[in-house]
Design a protein around this motif. Structure first.
Motif, PDB file in Angstrom:
ATOM      1  N   ASN A  12       0.814  -1.217   0.000  1.00 28.43           N
ATOM      2  CA  ASN A  12       0.000   0.000   0.000  1.00 28.43           C
ATOM      3  C   ASN A  12       0.851   1.273   0.000  1.00 28.43           C
ATOM      4  O   ASN A  12       0.360   2.357  -0.268  1.00 28.43           O
ATOM      5  CB  ASN A  12      -0.928  -0.023   1.222  1.00 28.43           C
ATOM      6  N   ASP A  13       2.151   1.132   0.290  1.00 22.84           N
ATOM      7  CA  ASP A  13       3.034   2.303   0.235  1.00 22.84           C
ATOM      8  C   ASP A  13       3.102   2.879  -1.175  1.00 22.84           C
ATOM      9  O   ASP A  13       3.311   4.072  -1.358  1.00 22.84           O
ATOM     10  CB  ASP A  13       4.444   1.963   0.735  1.00 22.84           C
ATOM     11  N   VAL A 285       2.573  14.240   1.818  1.00 25.57           N
ATOM     12  CA  VAL A 285       2.325  13.735   3.168  1.00 25.57           C
ATOM     13  C   VAL A 285       2.182  12.214   3.136  1.00 25.57           C
ATOM     14  O   VAL A 285       2.648  11.510   4.038  1.00 25.57           O
ATOM     15  CB  VAL A 285       1.071  14.413   3.757  1.00 25.57           C
ATOM     16  N   ARG A 286       1.570  11.687   2.061  1.00 20.68           N
ATOM     17  CA  ARG A 286       1.445  10.234   1.928  1.00 20.68           C
ATOM     18  C   ARG A 286       2.831   9.593   1.848  1.00 20.68           C
ATOM     19  O   ARG A 286       3.088   8.550   2.456  1.00 20.68           O
ATOM     20  CB  ARG A 286       0.635   9.894   0.674  1.00 20.68           C
ATOM     21  N   LEU A 287       3.722  10.236   1.094  1.00 21.32           N
ATOM     22  CA  LEU A 287       5.101   9.746   1.018  1.00 21.32           C
ATOM     23  C   LEU A 287       5.723   9.755   2.421  1.00 21.32           C
ATOM     24  O   LEU A 287       6.373   8.790   2.829  1.00 21.32           O
ATOM     25  CB  LEU A 287       5.903  10.631   0.059  1.00 21.32           C
ATOM     26  N   LEU A 296       0.898   9.236  10.505  1.00 17.65           N
ATOM     27  CA  LEU A 296      -0.431   9.272   9.888  1.00 17.65           C
ATOM     28  C   LEU A 296      -0.587   7.962   9.126  1.00 17.65           C
ATOM     29  O   LEU A 296       0.383   7.467   8.559  1.00 17.65           O
ATOM     30  CB  LEU A 296      -0.439  10.452   8.901  1.00 17.65           C
ATOM     31  N   SER A 297      -1.802   7.389   9.113  1.00 18.40           N
ATOM     32  CA  SER A 297      -1.969   6.148   8.358  1.00 18.40           C
ATOM     33  C   SER A 297      -2.225   6.465   6.890  1.00 18.40           C
ATOM     34  O   SER A 297      -2.799   7.506   6.554  1.00 18.40           O
ATOM     35  CB  SER A 297      -3.122   5.326   8.935  1.00 18.40           C
ATOM     36  N   LEU A 298      -1.795   5.554   6.041  1.00 26.25           N
ATOM     37  CA  LEU A 298      -2.030   5.729   4.597  1.00 26.25           C
ATOM     38  C   LEU A 298      -3.530   5.782   4.322  1.00 26.25           C
ATOM     39  O   LEU A 298      -3.988   6.498   3.435  1.00 26.25           O
ATOM     40  CB  LEU A 298      -1.387   4.579   3.822  1.00 26.25           C
ATOM     41  N   ASP A 302      -5.557   8.391   2.060  1.00 26.46           N
ATOM     42  CA  ASP A 302      -6.304   7.940   0.878  1.00 26.46           C
ATOM     43  C   ASP A 302      -7.778   8.319   0.969  1.00 26.46           C
ATOM     44  O   ASP A 302      -8.414   8.629  -0.038  1.00 26.46           O
ATOM     45  CB  ASP A 302      -6.145   6.424   0.699  1.00 26.46           C
ATOM     46  N   GLU A 303      -8.308   8.307   2.189  1.00 27.02           N
ATOM     47  CA  GLU A 303      -9.701   8.738   2.344  1.00 27.02           C
ATOM     48  C   GLU A 303      -9.829  10.236   2.087  1.00 27.02           C
ATOM     49  O   GLU A 303     -10.809  10.689   1.497  1.00 27.02           O
ATOM     50  CB  GLU A 303     -10.221   8.371   3.740  1.00 27.02           C
ATOM     51  N   LEU A 304      -8.823  10.992   2.521  1.00 22.87           N
ATOM     52  CA  LEU A 304      -8.847  12.443   2.261  1.00 22.87           C
ATOM     53  C   LEU A 304      -8.821  12.741   0.763  1.00 22.87           C
ATOM     54  O   LEU A 304      -9.493  13.661   0.295  1.00 22.87           O
ATOM     55  CB  LEU A 304      -7.674  13.138   2.956  1.00 22.87           C
ATOM     56  N   PHE A 305      -8.050  11.952   0.006  1.00 24.76           N
ATOM     57  CA  PHE A 305      -8.009  12.145  -1.453  1.00 24.76           C
ATOM     58  C   PHE A 305      -9.434  12.194  -2.023  1.00 24.76           C
ATOM     59  O   PHE A 305      -9.710  12.943  -2.956  1.00 24.76           O
ATOM     60  CB  PHE A 305      -7.255  10.999  -2.142  1.00 24.76           C
ATOM     61  N   VAL A 306     -10.310  11.363  -1.459  1.00 27.32           N
ATOM     62  CA  VAL A 306     -11.698  11.302  -1.951  1.00 27.32           C
ATOM     63  C   VAL A 306     -12.555  12.387  -1.288  1.00 27.32           C
ATOM     64  O   VAL A 306     -13.314  13.094  -1.956  1.00 27.32           O
ATOM     65  CB  VAL A 306     -12.298   9.894  -1.700  1.00 27.32           C
ATOM     66  N   GLN A 307     -12.384  12.546   0.024  1.00 25.79           N
ATOM     67  CA  GLN A 307     -13.274  13.463   0.759  1.00 25.79           C
ATOM     68  C   GLN A 307     -13.091  14.937   0.382  1.00 25.79           C
ATOM     69  O   GLN A 307     -13.985  15.736   0.595  1.00 25.79           O
ATOM     70  CB  GLN A 307     -13.059  13.294   2.273  1.00 25.79           C
ATOM     71  N   ILE A 308     -11.902  15.274  -0.150  1.00 24.95           N
ATOM     72  CA  ILE A 308     -11.673  16.677  -0.519  1.00 24.95           C
ATOM     73  C   ILE A 308     -12.198  17.010  -1.906  1.00 24.95           C
ATOM     74  O   ILE A 308     -12.129  18.156  -2.334  1.00 24.95           O
ATOM     75  CB  ILE A 308     -10.167  17.048  -0.481  1.00 24.95           C
ATOM     76  N   GLN A 309     -12.729  16.012  -2.623  1.00 29.00           N
ATOM     77  CA  GLN A 309     -13.259  16.280  -3.969  1.00 29.00           C
ATOM     78  C   GLN A 309     -14.540  17.120  -3.845  1.00 29.00           C
ATOM     79  O   GLN A 309     -15.265  17.036  -2.847  1.00 29.00           O
ATOM     80  CB  GLN A 309     -13.546  14.954  -4.691  1.00 29.00           C
ATOM     81  N   PRO A 310     -14.837  17.913  -4.860  1.00 24.69           N
ATOM     82  CA  PRO A 310     -15.949  18.883  -4.770  1.00 24.69           C
ATOM     83  C   PRO A 310     -17.301  18.279  -4.382  1.00 24.69           C
ATOM     84  O   PRO A 310     -17.969  18.817  -3.491  1.00 24.69           O
ATOM     85  CB  PRO A 310     -16.009  19.476  -6.180  1.00 24.69           C
TER      86      PRO A 310
END
Lengths: 340, 340
Positions: A12-13, A285-287, A296-298, A302-310
């Motif tokens: 998952n890295d 930050v993921r790196l 911070l957990s991956l 990864d959830e933020l990647f989706v939650q920040i979408q419009p």
């Protein structure tokens, strides 16, 4: 470097998600590029009946996209459950989704059916097996367009044959920093792989995330394609990126740490955040999370990647956000999540 | 908005420093643009004797610039005690500096003498009075080149007459954010003011800091020029910038806070910092400190503006820093200072 794990999610890295999908068309129904309104409605009807009857998953939800609001359709796109093309098309169209969101079946996207299994991490074998099970179940109820010599027929020639496509969403920030992405892209081209952005075909890379998929399905079995993707392509991608991370850590650890710490602190302090900037900062930050430089957990990233979408932000606000309100809410969501 | 104060320094929210300076040349000595090596050495000798004898300040240090290392000369430039031109010139040249660094007298810069009084905040009256006192003392010992009709003579025509120049170093970040700087620059031009960068003539603005000075000294008395600068020009500059800050706070406080908080957190987290970026970020943090959004004194920020300059960092390290080491040390210094 040994392969880091995140809650047991393999590789998952580097690998965010793995996807296996099939393109299928019903026999005795015209392809969508030449189907009338009534003919495409008939495909919907047939598919819907099977989706609700066949035990495809523990709980399967069926949605008629015409009955959804544009916001709901955008949410499905942001969750990678339907394509942008499917959301925006004017055909009668629907989608069946398992409640755990691992499976989705788009009806009347480019082909009559697009069946996908999507899982976090590098899990080609699992997603392939699940996809094959779903395919067998569907085939008991549906008669597919099949040609003895060509195999399964599809609208686009690249899908004719097995109709299968494997793809991995990979996070390649170190290759970006070391300017080696072009090399990887050339290698991918030679291997007949497509390299696309975070939202697939036609989308730009965002946050150094790339969707890598096989292109040719004709003349080979599903198993052959899967074996090559699983045994050669995914390990090579992972290895390239991990090597670049190793080089950075050994030769330029201060530069690496500078990028990671700046990104983290801007995300923790910004009052206004555009989606592209947020993706780019979250990528760094993921790196940092993958290398243990940021606590911070991956999965959180990864959830933020989706939650920040419009659409996700608009849904959270339960109102139509102005441009500026969207920037504010995104910054607030990120600040709150990272400071937890 | 009422005028904020910082340890009693007047109008320090906008005005970093005020400077009054005189250009003077010795009678019976050729101007430097036509002086021989021996003639300029003779000016040095005469000046040095007076500097050490006259009670110009409680303690006056005399330095022969040829005897200093390039690093020491660069330090004086960074502290605004000599000009870049003076540091780099090939003439015999020196400088007298009061131990509190309020007064400096450059010998053989463009003119034989350049006398400056420099103080923090908006203090034109004080610096002017002190400059006049020093001028009187010097005139008791030195015979100046003076013309009944033209006044004091100088190498550059803009300095002929009184030879006086007033300047303020102003911090105009809000005018920059609201895109009104061009307007101010046009107004300055109409008023025959010169607008220069943080290191005077020929330097670029850095950190939204501008040096604003009068241009014409001919045909008017020192007092007239001082009165105009003190009563009209400085208050107008302060008012422009404060109004822009007010507008930002009322109409776009989130944008303002975003810029300030991001800058502060990058400065607190960066591992590598270039001087230009550091100046720009410190400028935003200075704005935050002036508005009370950041818990930091203006003095701390203003000292950092000087301490992050290359020569100061090399002096602190007591060695010649590589480019990368300089970036690291700057980041470390800023992090440590801000986290105190």
């Amino acid at each position: 470097m040994t392969a880091p794990k995140d809650n047991g999610i393999p590789d998952n890295d580097v690998v965010l998600t793995t996807r296996s999908r099939l393109a299928r068309n019903l026999a005795d129904h015209p392809f969508l590029n030449r189907a009338s309104d009534m003919q495409s409605a008939l495909v919907m009807q047939t598919a819907q009946r099977v989706m609700l009857e066949a035990p495809l998953s523990e709980k399967t939800l069926w949605m008629d996209l015409d009955e959804l609001t544009p916001l709901d359709r955008a949410l499905l796109v942001e969750r990678h459950l339907i394509s942008r093309h499917h959301a925006e098309s004017s055909l009668h169209r629907g989608v069946a989704i398992s409640s755990d969101e691992h499976m989705s079946i788009m009806v009347n996207e480019e082909d009559h059916l697009r069946v996908q299994v999507l899982r976090r991490g590098s899990r080609l074998d699992e997603t392939f097996e699940q996809l094959m099970r779903i395919d067998s179940m569907l085939e008991q109820h549906l008669d597919y367009a099949f040609h003895d010599q060509w195999g399964y027929l599809a609208v686009c020639p690249t899908n004719v044959g097995t109709g299968i496509r494997f793809s991995v969403m990979v996070h390649l920030p170190a290759l970006r920093i070391t300017n080696e992405l072009a090399k990887v892209q050339r290698a991918a081209k030679e291997l007949h792989l497509a390299v696309r952005g975070y939202y697939g075909e036609g989308s730009e890379s965002s946050g150094h995330i790339y969707q890598v998929s096989n292109q040719v399905t004709l003349g080979r079995t599903e198993e052959e394609i899967q074996e090559e993707f699983s045994k050669s392509i995914i390990p090579a991608l992972i290895d390239y990126e991990r090597s670049a991370r190793n080089v950075l850590m050994k030769k330029n650890s201060m530069l690496l740490d500078d990028r990671i710490q700046r990104a983290y602190s801007v995300l923790c302090s910004a009052r206004l955040l555009k989606v592209d900037e947020a993706m780019k900062l979250l990528s760094r930050v993921r790196l940092g999370a993958a290398l243990g430089h940021v606590d911070l957990s991956l999965q959180t990233v990864d959830e933020l990647f989706v939650q920040i979408q419009p659409a996700h932000l608009n849904q959270q606000a339960q109102s139509t956000l102005s441009d500026n309100d969207e920037l504010e809410l995104r910054a607030l969501l990120v600040r709150n999540t990272l400071s937890q």
